[in-house]
Design a protein around this motif. Structure first.
Motif, mmCIF file in Angstrom:
data_model
loop_
_atom_site.group_PDB
_atom_site.id
_atom_site.type_symbol
_atom_site.label_atom_id
_atom_site.label_comp_id
_atom_site.label_asym_id
_atom_site.label_seq_id
_atom_site.Cartn_x
_atom_site.Cartn_y
_atom_site.Cartn_z
ATOM 1 N N PRO A 92 0.994 -1.361 -0.047
ATOM 2 C CA PRO A 92 -0.043 -0.080 -0.112
ATOM 3 C C PRO A 92 0.654 1.234 -0.165
ATOM 4 C CG PRO A 92 -1.012 -1.685 1.229
ATOM 5 C CD PRO A 92 0.486 -2.277 0.965
ATOM 6 N N VAL A 93 1.925 1.156 0.550
ATOM 7 C CA VAL A 93 2.830 2.487 0.718
ATOM 8 C C VAL A 93 3.374 2.733 -0.959
ATOM 9 C CG1 VAL A 93 4.987 3.352 1.572
ATOM 10 C CG2 VAL A 93 3.521 1.991 3.083
ATOM 11 N N ASP A 94 3.757 1.698 -1.326
ATOM 12 C CA ASP A 94 4.197 1.964 -2.835
ATOM 13 C C ASP A 94 2.962 2.674 -3.837
ATOM 14 O OD1 ASP A 94 6.502 0.811 -2.279
ATOM 15 O OD2 ASP A 94 5.873 -1.158 -3.116
ATOM 16 N N TYR A 95 1.781 1.998 -3.464
ATOM 17 C CA TYR A 95 0.893 2.745 -4.541
ATOM 18 C C TYR A 95 0.418 4.290 -3.844
ATOM 19 C CZ TYR A 95 -0.078 -0.920 -7.403
ATOM 20 O OH TYR A 95 -0.101 -2.084 -8.390
ATOM 21 N N VAL A 140 2.627 6.257 -2.482
ATOM 22 C CA VAL A 140 3.731 7.479 -3.116
ATOM 23 C C VAL A 140 3.382 7.892 -4.372
ATOM 24 C CG1 VAL A 140 6.019 7.892 -3.454
ATOM 25 C CG2 VAL A 140 5.329 6.630 -1.138
ATOM 26 N N VAL A 141 2.941 6.761 -5.422
ATOM 27 C CA VAL A 141 2.571 6.810 -6.747
ATOM 28 C C VAL A 141 1.595 7.895 -7.014
ATOM 29 C CG1 VAL A 141 2.231 5.792 -8.659
ATOM 30 C CG2 VAL A 141 4.084 4.861 -7.364
ATOM 31 N N THR A 161 10.702 10.641 -2.016
ATOM 32 C CA THR A 161 10.596 9.868 -3.109
ATOM 33 C C THR A 161 9.749 10.626 -4.200
ATOM 34 O OG1 THR A 161 10.872 7.879 -1.422
ATOM 35 C CG2 THR A 161 10.152 7.376 -3.683
ATOM 36 N N VAL A 162 8.612 11.381 -3.639
ATOM 37 C CA VAL A 162 7.896 11.762 -4.564
ATOM 38 C C VAL A 162 8.642 12.870 -5.599
ATOM 39 C CG1 VAL A 162 6.122 13.747 -4.610
ATOM 40 C CG2 VAL A 162 5.948 11.827 -3.000
ATOM 41 N N ALA A 173 0.002 4.522 4.092
ATOM 42 C CA ALA A 173 -0.801 3.347 4.100
ATOM 43 C C ALA A 173 -2.337 3.390 3.895
ATOM 44 C CB ALA A 173 -0.568 2.253 5.187
ATOM 45 N N GLU A 174 -2.688 4.409 4.668
ATOM 46 C CA GLU A 174 -4.449 4.628 4.265
ATOM 47 C C GLU A 174 -4.738 5.167 2.785
ATOM 48 O OE1 GLU A 174 -5.624 5.982 8.955
ATOM 49 O OE2 GLU A 174 -4.646 7.419 7.616
#
Length: 485
Positions: A45-48, A50-51, A117-118, A246-247
């Protein structure tokens, strides 16, 4: 001018175009959906999250540029090489400017989201603008000439290759970068293939005397697109500040699943509908007739897709995405319930655009943004589910206001528009009841549960809609056979 051609030749051209676009979408999406769900199971969820946060700015700029030139080229009847040269020059200048702007804003945006990262993602995405400059005119000419066979082949090739590369990178532990580079590859491949299919073999001109009217129209459409982007992305932008990555990742995946049917069907209709409406832009009565017909048929077709998916989403997400995405089930189901309204509202766009009613569309969006802004700011404080409830509570109100305004402009009686919803909603409600009754019969195999629930839901809807609105069913079948009026 008689109505013979629009009711026969244009209709057949539209149906042929729809069939080619649909074929390309089906072939592409069956594979891409499979790969996408596979990738979601691998990533977190963290990967998605950030994207999704990075995509707010880059997607905003892309939608501005896509509206600035394409619609003007499609709508203009007296295109010549001088006009295209000047448009090419304006395209190069604007795309280069947006490359520099996004690159420069990467750090401030990363500071807003408190994620370095953004910034890295935005700097990589910025390079897309330089490639996209060479796609605009060829893509617009293909759409103007309704050459959708070539468009479908290009989209299928670039999407499939990019999806496979994304999966390979995800398996190779590239994390969120598999999504970033996969999307970059998709854009680059599509640009190259489009240019090779319809090459613009001339040098750009940086004069504007022949295209000022086109640019004014394009600027209005870009403002409209900016507002639309704010409307569709302010939930992630506001939630990204108030919620954890994550949320927001759970909400973003839920929204992605909910929007998937709309994202695959609506571009298909919009891609064909705008050039078709543009050809009959001086025949208001005929446009009004087709607007109601499109609304009636599309609502009857899409509502069971969205509500049917909502009824089985508690099985779909664990089966396809894995148990770590359980938190996305309720937000996804809530978003799917209102999707028929969002689909219906967007169906007005091609007709209004063909009549150059851009200011009217701008007011509509301002109404929607005002209604949703308050609701989203409240809902985002309660996590992913609260954000979804914000849409469920406020969007129907905004829809009723703008649909009433659209019906006046398009001379389509508002009561007839509302009647389009009654049979599908009743049949859909019956379908939901039948599916939930079947859920009491549970098998140990999730896939078997899903198959049984889909079968019961689909048969229930077909039986009920045939009882409630037999004429629309016959009309839809006749249209598929290319015999409708």
């Amino acid at each position: 001018m008689s109505n013979t051609r629009p009711s026969t030749a244009i209709k057949h051209q539209v149906m042929r175009s729809l069939k080619w676009v649909a074929l390309g979408k089906i072939v592409t999406q069956v594979l891409r959906w499979a790969i996408t769900f596979w990738v979601i199971r691998i990533l977190s969820p963290v990967d998605y999250g950030v994207v999704a946060m990075s995509a707010v700015l880059s997607g905003f700029f892309i939608i501005i540029l896509s509206s600035l030139f394409t619609a003007s080229i499609i709508q203009r009847k007296d295109l010549n090489q001088v006009v295209l040269k000047q448009m090419f020059g304006a395209i190069i200048l604007s795309h280069s400017a947006f490359f520099l702007i996004q690159y420069g804003l990467a750090e401030p945006v990363a500071a807003y989201y408190q994620s370095n990262t953004v910034s890295e993602v935005l700097k990589i995405n910025a390079w897309c603008f330089l490639f996209l400059a060479f796609e605009v005119i060829p893509a617009a000419l293909l759409a103007k000439n309704m050459e959708f066979k070539q468009v479908s082949l290009i989209a299928a090739t670039s999407n499939i290759i990019a999806a496979i590369v994304t999966l390979v990178m995800a398996y190779s532990d590239f994390g969120l970068w598999s999504l970033v580079y996969g999307e970059l590859l998709n854009n680059v491949l599509r640009c190259i293939l489009t240019f090779l299919t319809k090459p613009t073999l001339f040098f750009p001109s940086f004069r504007t005397d022949q295209i000022r009217g086109m640019l004014r129209f394009g600027i209005l459409l870009s403002v409209l697109s900016m507002l639309f982007y704010v409307f569709t992305n302010m939930d992630v932008a506001i939630g990204g500040r108030l919620m954890t990555p994550a949320e927001i990742g759970l909400y973003a995946i839920g929204l992605q699943v909910a929007l998937t049917p709309q994202k695959k069907i609506m571009p298909l209709l919009r891609q064909v509908a705008f050039p078709a409406y543009a050809q009959i832009q001086d025949q208001g009565t005929l446009i009004a007739k087709y607007v109601l017909k499109v609304q009636r048929l599309c609502i009857g077709f899409t509502l069971p897709i969205f509500w049917g998916l909502a009824s089985v989403i508690d099985v779909v997400i664990p089966l396809l995405l894995g148990d770590k995405w359980q938190g996305a089930i309720i937000p996804t189901a809530i978003m799917l319930i209102i999707m028929p309204l969002r689909f219906s509202e967007e169906l007005f766009g091609p007709a209004l655009k063909s009549l150059r009613r851009v200011k009217h569309m701008l007011i509509n969006l301002c109404i929607m943004i005002a209604v949703m802004f308050v609701s989203i700011n409240i809902g985002a404080r309660f996590g992913a589910t609260g954000l979804a409830f914000a849409w469920l509570c406020a969007y129907p109100l905004g829809y009723m206001l703008v649909a009433w305004r659209n019906s006046r402009i398009l001379s389509t009686p508002f009561n007839l528009l509302i009647k389009c919803f009654i049979p599908p909603v009743l049949a859909g409600a019956g379908m939901l009841c039948m599916v939930y009754l079947v859920k009491s019969i549970s098998f140990h195999n999730l896939a078997l549960n899903l198959i049984v629930q889909i079968a019961v839901g689909g048969l229930s809807y077909l039986a009920l809609i045939n009882m409630l609105d037999k004429n629309s069913v016959k009309e839809a079948l006749a249209l598929v056979r290319n015999k409708g009026n």
